[in-house]
Scaffold this active site. Sequence first.
Site, PDB file in Angstrom:
ATOM      1  N   PRO A 143      15.016  55.969  35.891  1.00  0.00           N
ATOM      2  CA  PRO A 143      16.437  56.296  35.976  1.00  0.00           C
ATOM      3  C   PRO A 143      16.681  57.600  36.727  1.00  0.00           C
ATOM      4  O   PRO A 143      15.854  58.509  36.695  1.00  0.00           O
ATOM      5  CB  PRO A 143      16.861  56.450  34.512  1.00  0.00           C
ATOM      6  N   CYS A 144      17.835  57.696  37.364  1.00  0.00           N
ATOM      7  CA  CYS A 144      18.240  58.918  38.056  1.00  0.00           C
ATOM      8  C   CYS A 144      18.860  59.864  37.029  1.00  0.00           C
ATOM      9  O   CYS A 144      19.870  59.540  36.423  1.00  0.00           O
ATOM     10  CB  CYS A 144      19.249  58.576  39.149  1.00  0.00           C
ATOM     11  N   GLN A 145      18.216  61.001  36.804  1.00  0.00           N
ATOM     12  CA  GLN A 145      18.673  61.949  35.786  1.00  0.00           C
ATOM     13  C   GLN A 145      18.657  63.366  36.359  1.00  0.00           C
ATOM     14  O   GLN A 145      18.504  63.537  37.568  1.00  0.00           O
ATOM     15  CB  GLN A 145      17.750  61.835  34.548  1.00  0.00           C
ATOM     16  N   TYR A 200      16.614  66.507  36.937  1.00  0.00           N
ATOM     17  CA  TYR A 200      15.179  66.798  36.899  1.00  0.00           C
ATOM     18  C   TYR A 200      14.877  68.287  36.844  1.00  0.00           C
ATOM     19  O   TYR A 200      13.748  68.706  37.047  1.00  0.00           O
ATOM     20  CB  TYR A 200      14.506  66.182  38.133  1.00  0.00           C
TER      21      TYR A 200
END
Length: 417
Positions: free
Chosen positions: A84-86, A88
Site C-alpha cells: 500500500p501507498c502510505q 514512509y
Amino acid sequence: MESKTLKVIELFAGVGGFRLGLEKSNYKIVWSNQWEPSTKIQHASKVYEARFGKENHSNEDINEVVQRNVEEIPDHDLLVGGFPCQDYSVATTLHNSKGLKGKKGVLWWAIHKILEEKKNKPKYLFLENVDRLLKSPAKQRGRDFAVMLQSLNDLGYAVEWRVINAAEYGMPQRRRRLFFIGYHKSSELFSKLKESRKIDWILKDGTIPSAFPVKNSSELFLSKFQLKGDLVEITDNFNKTGKKSPFENSGVMINGEVSTIKTEPSYDGNYTVLGDVLQNGEVTSEFFIDDKDKDKWEYLKGSKTIERISNEGHKYKYSEGGMIYPDALDNASRTIITGEGGKSPSRFKHVVVSERGLRRLTPIELERLNMFPDNHTKLEGISDRKRAFFMGNALVVGVIEKIGKELYKQINQLEYA
C-alpha cells in the site's frame, strides 16, 4: 544446463495477481501472505486459498509475523508484492538501539525487516505501487521514494524502476503503475548493473526495457544525483525547496547514485480494447441501468461546477469535465477502481452500451481487464461488489508475466550459466 526453479514469497497477495503472472515462468511460490486489516471476513485470502490451496499461505497481519520471527518465512530467491501507498517517513527514537523508526503499521517496514533480518536474504525483489509514489508527499516531492531507495541501498540492493501503463503495450486497461526490481549485491545482476552505462540499462539492457521496450531518449536528459544522508535526514531534508520530483518515470539506483530519465513506450503489436472483453448476450438483468437512474448517471458523468465550502469556511467553485459516456468500446478501458461494483450511479464506474441497453461491467469482464482467468474471484459468499473491489485493487497480470519472464531469463543466463 537445466533451468533452475526460483523460489518466491508473495506479500500483500490479494487474490494472487503476482502468482498468476510468475507461474507462467519457472517460479514457485513457497509462501504467501494476505491480510485485510479492516475486515472480519478475509475475503481475498479465501479466494487465494480456493485457487492455490492453503499450504504455505498465511492469513495473518504481516507486521505480527515479522515481529515474531522473520525466519518463519521460508528462504526465497525473489520477494514480490504490491504494497500500500502510505507515509514512509522515518523519525529518530531514543528507545530504538538503531535510532531509526518508521511509522507503526506502515507495511514498507515489514518488507524492510524481512530483508534486514533474514539470514539468507532474497537476491531479487519485484514490487509494485501507484505511480504517485515518485512524487509524494506534496510538500517534499519524491521524498517517499527516496526513503525507500536509500533503505534498500543500506540493505545492499540496487534498484531499477519504471512506470508502466498496461494499455500502451496492448493490454485492455489504462492502468498506470510503478514497478521496481531490486538486485542484491551478492547477485551477478548487481555486478552487471554496476559495470553498465546507466542510460543503456534504463533504455535497453535492463530487465524492464527488455520486457517493455522504450524509445531512445537523448542522453542529455539523463539526470544523476546522490542520495545524501541517513533515512532521518532524507525524511527531513529531501527536495524541501523543489517544486518537482527529481524522479522521472524510469531510472536506476546503485550504491546511492540515482540515474533517471523520462522514457516513452515503444510498441507495435496488437491492442486489446474494452469491446474485446465483453460477455455479449450472457449478462443478467441486474447489470442493466434502470430507466429511473439514467438522469443521475448522465449528471454524474457530465461536466459541472459545484459550489463547495472548505474546512476553513471559504466558499469555492469545484469544476470537473465531462467523461466519455458510455465508455468507448474501441479503446482500452479506464482504470478500474475499488468502488466499481454495485448498482448506485457513479461518475467512475464503467458503463457500456449493448443491444439490450446501457449496463455496468460484470465481474468476469473486470477480471478480463486485469487479465485474470474468468471467474477467478467467484466463490460462495463473495458478492459481485466484492469481486469488483478485488479487481480495483489488483494488477494487470500480463505486466507481471512479461517482467517476470525477462527477469527469469536474465537470472538464468547470468547466475546459472
